[in-house]
Write a protein that holds these residues in place. Structure first.
Motif, short mmCIF file in Angstrom:
data_model
loop_
_atom_site.label_atom_id
_atom_site.label_comp_id
_atom_site.label_asym_id
_atom_site.label_seq_id
_atom_site.Cartn_x
_atom_site.Cartn_y
_atom_site.Cartn_z
N ARG A 160 0.86 -1.17 0.00
CA ARG A 160 0.00 0.00 0.00
C ARG A 160 0.90 1.23 0.00
NH1 ARG A 160 -3.96 -0.31 4.73
NH2 ARG A 160 -4.75 -2.02 3.46
N GLU A 183 -2.98 3.15 7.57
CA GLU A 183 -3.68 1.94 7.96
C GLU A 183 -5.15 1.98 7.54
OE1 GLU A 183 -2.94 0.37 11.80
OE2 GLU A 183 -0.96 1.26 11.96
N ASP A 184 -5.48 2.92 6.67
CA ASP A 184 -6.83 3.04 6.15
C ASP A 184 -7.09 1.88 5.20
OD1 ASP A 184 -9.29 3.75 5.20
OD2 ASP A 184 -8.58 5.45 4.01
N THR A 185 -8.04 1.00 5.56
CA THR A 185 -8.33 -0.15 4.71
C THR A 185 -8.97 0.26 3.39
OG1 THR A 185 -10.46 -0.43 5.85
CG2 THR A 185 -8.59 -1.70 6.68
N THR A 245 -4.92 -1.35 -2.55
CA THR A 245 -3.88 -2.34 -2.39
C THR A 245 -3.26 -2.65 -3.74
OG1 THR A 245 -5.01 -3.33 -0.49
CG2 THR A 245 -3.36 -4.68 -1.60
N LEU A 301 2.21 -5.41 3.43
CA LEU A 301 1.02 -5.79 4.19
C LEU A 301 1.12 -7.25 4.61
CD1 LEU A 301 -1.81 -4.17 2.00
CD2 LEU A 301 -0.50 -3.14 3.87
N PRO A 331 -1.99 -9.99 10.81
CA PRO A 331 -1.45 -9.80 12.17
C PRO A 331 -1.74 -10.99 13.06
CG PRO A 331 -3.54 -8.67 11.94
CD PRO A 331 -3.27 -9.29 10.60
N ASP A 382 -8.94 -7.19 2.70
CA ASP A 382 -9.22 -6.18 3.73
C ASP A 382 -8.69 -6.60 5.10
OD1 ASP A 382 -10.48 -4.59 1.88
OD2 ASP A 382 -12.48 -5.36 2.32
N ASP A 383 -8.35 -7.88 5.27
CA ASP A 383 -7.81 -8.34 6.55
C ASP A 383 -6.32 -8.08 6.68
OD1 ASP A 383 -10.29 -9.26 7.36
OD2 ASP A 383 -9.98 -11.25 6.50
N VAL A 397 -2.96 -5.82 7.03
CA VAL A 397 -2.62 -4.55 7.68
C VAL A 397 -1.14 -4.25 7.41
CG1 VAL A 397 -4.33 -4.87 9.50
CG2 VAL A 397 -1.99 -5.65 9.86
N PRO A 398 -0.75 -2.97 7.44
CA PRO A 398 0.66 -2.63 7.29
C PRO A 398 1.50 -3.24 8.40
CG PRO A 398 -0.72 -0.68 7.00
CD PRO A 398 -1.60 -1.76 7.52
#
Length: 456
Positions: free
Chosen positions: A94, A99-101, A105, A130, A133, A147-148, A150-151
């Motif tokens: 990204r 961290e804005d979903t 991407t 990405l 977590p 969408d799951d 994260v950075p």
């Protein structure tokens, strides 16, 4: 006819100019990590005629194709965050460290990631890596939903703590010690420990310490004390050595739980006839269910209530508590949880697991990097920063784990070289340049013909 030939020559100039541009892009990116060669292909422009005795020239047009699926050579490096993909797949990235979903991407093979000032792993184009977590239970759950992701941020783990959730001990309690008549022992399954061992009013036959950690990474010492109360029977108590760490209104003298351990005649534990009582809930249970909860003192800081499962061993086996006529001793103990201190570095496995290495020597897996595959990777659209975006013909992105669903494997301490063949590009450049020159001759010849026509 001369006008048609002139138009054909012009189409040649346009097509071969595009071809030179493609070759120039390839040559200038010969050292770009993860770059995929682009090729120019040429096709004819045909003008249909109804007569077989005449010909109407159409010209040529160029199209480009990026060879997205071509594998580049892997080059070893010294950085553990340099990543290469051996096989199919892309890293999900990204732009920036948002961290804005809702941010778009993108996908890249350029794996030259380094940690920026805020702890995010970014490549040379400023694209943030990405990953999935770790969840609150310590597990990493992968899904097929972008969408799951994260950075990945490493700095957020500094002074990271993980509460203790499991404790296992191997303890021998000496069978021949005298029965301690001073200890108050209630009867029945609802036995509640008297707390006399925790208070120190009754001397224990055996004591040992176990270190546990709270949700903020704080270390505490839990004491296991036991005393013989009958044939093949010991009462035991768990309590904090510093009672002030707990809510004293609930845990008098730091007592958090206890019960009665009964043993078989061969010295192994008899779990069905042994008991366990949680002081916080006041609910006695039969072993092997030894889940213990307790409440910390909230004066200084708010910690999550303790929730630890104690492993007493296997019924009828000598793998936990035993009663042999040997001196009481702690044989071994194991407990999870830790205070991880500050991050000293990271390592990345072939399955994409990102493991944080802490200054105190501990390590913890904190993210998993997926490899994103597409039904038709050749249909991806080129984006800034040596990245690609989803298109209608590429198909949907599917995050995969290592060598699953057609995905390749991640290699750390390595980078994927550009797929450009410099010798081939120079040869193509000569060919295209000659074709461009020939098209200019078409234009000059057509001009001469038109000049002759105007002179008639």
């Amino acid at each position: 006819m001369a006008f048609a030939a002139l138009a054909a020559g012009v189409s040649g100039l346009q097509a071969f100019t595009d071809g030179v541009g493609v070759i120039a892009d390839n040559i200038t990116n010969v050292n770009t990590i993860g770059y995929k060669e682009t090729r120019s292909t040429f096709s004819t422009l045909v003008t249909e005629t109804s007569s077989s005795s005449s010909y109407s020239p159409g010209g040529v047009r160029s199209t480009t194709q990026t060879l997205v699926s071509r594998q580049g050579l892997l080059q070893p490096t010294t950085s553990p965050t340099d990543l290469a993909i051996d096989g199919a797949g892309f890293f999900a990235v990204r732009l920036g460290d948002s961290e804005d979903t809702g941010a778009e991407t993108l996908f890249t093979r350029a794996g030259s990631f380094t940690e920026n000032s805020e702890g995010f792993l970014q490549n040379t184009a400023g694209l943030t890596l990405l990953g999935f977590p770790v969840d609150p239970t310590g597990n990493i759950t992968t899904t097929t939903n972008l969408d799951d992701l994260v950075p990945i941020n490493i700095n957020n783990l500094n002074a990271f703590g993980q509460a203790t959730s499991e404790i296992g001990v191997r303890v021998n309690l000496q069978a021949s010690v005298p029965v301690n008549a001073a200890y108050t022992l209630g009867g029945g399954p609802a036995f509640v420990p008297s707390g006399e061992l925790a208070a120190g009013t009754v001397q224990a036959d055996f004591e040992t310490n176990v270190q546990v950690f709270d949700s903020l990474g704080g270390a505490h010492t839990v004491v296991l004390a036991a005393t013989r109360t009958g044939p093949n029977q010991f009462a035991y108590e768990y309590y904090f050595d510093d009672p002030n760490q707990l809510d004293t209104a609930i845990h008098t003298d730091g007592l958090i739980g206890g019960g009665v351990l009964n043993f078989n005649t061969d010295g192994t534990i008899d779990l069905p006839n042994s008991t366990f009582n949680d002081i916080l809930t006041g609910a006695p249970v039969s072993l092997p269910d030894g889940n213990l909860t307790f409440q910390y003192n909230s004066t200084d800081s708010i910690r999550a209530d303790g929730n630890i499962n104690f492993d007493f061993g296997t019924d009828g086996q000598a793998d936990g508590f035993t009663q042999f006529d040997q001196p009481s001793t702690l044989i071994s103990s194991v407990a999870d949880g830790a205070a991880f201190d500050s991050v000293n570095g990271v390592s990345i496995g072939s399955n994409g697991d990102v493991t944080a290495l802490f200054r105190n020597g501990l390590s913890l897996t904190v993210f998993r990097i997926p490899l994103v595959t597409f039904p038709n990777p050749e249909g991806l659209t080129r984006r800034q920063g040596n990245a690609f975006g989803i298109s209608d013909i590429s198909g949907e992105a599917v995050p995969q784990t290592e060598q699953q669903g057609g995905a390749g494997a991640i290699t750390s301490n390595a980078l994927e070289n550009s797929t450009v063949d410099l010798a081939n590009e120079f040869a193509q450049l000569i060919t295209v340049q000659r074709a461009f020159s020939a098209s200019t001759r078409i234009i000059t010849t057509s001009d001469e013909i038109l000049q002759e026509l105007t002179n008639i």
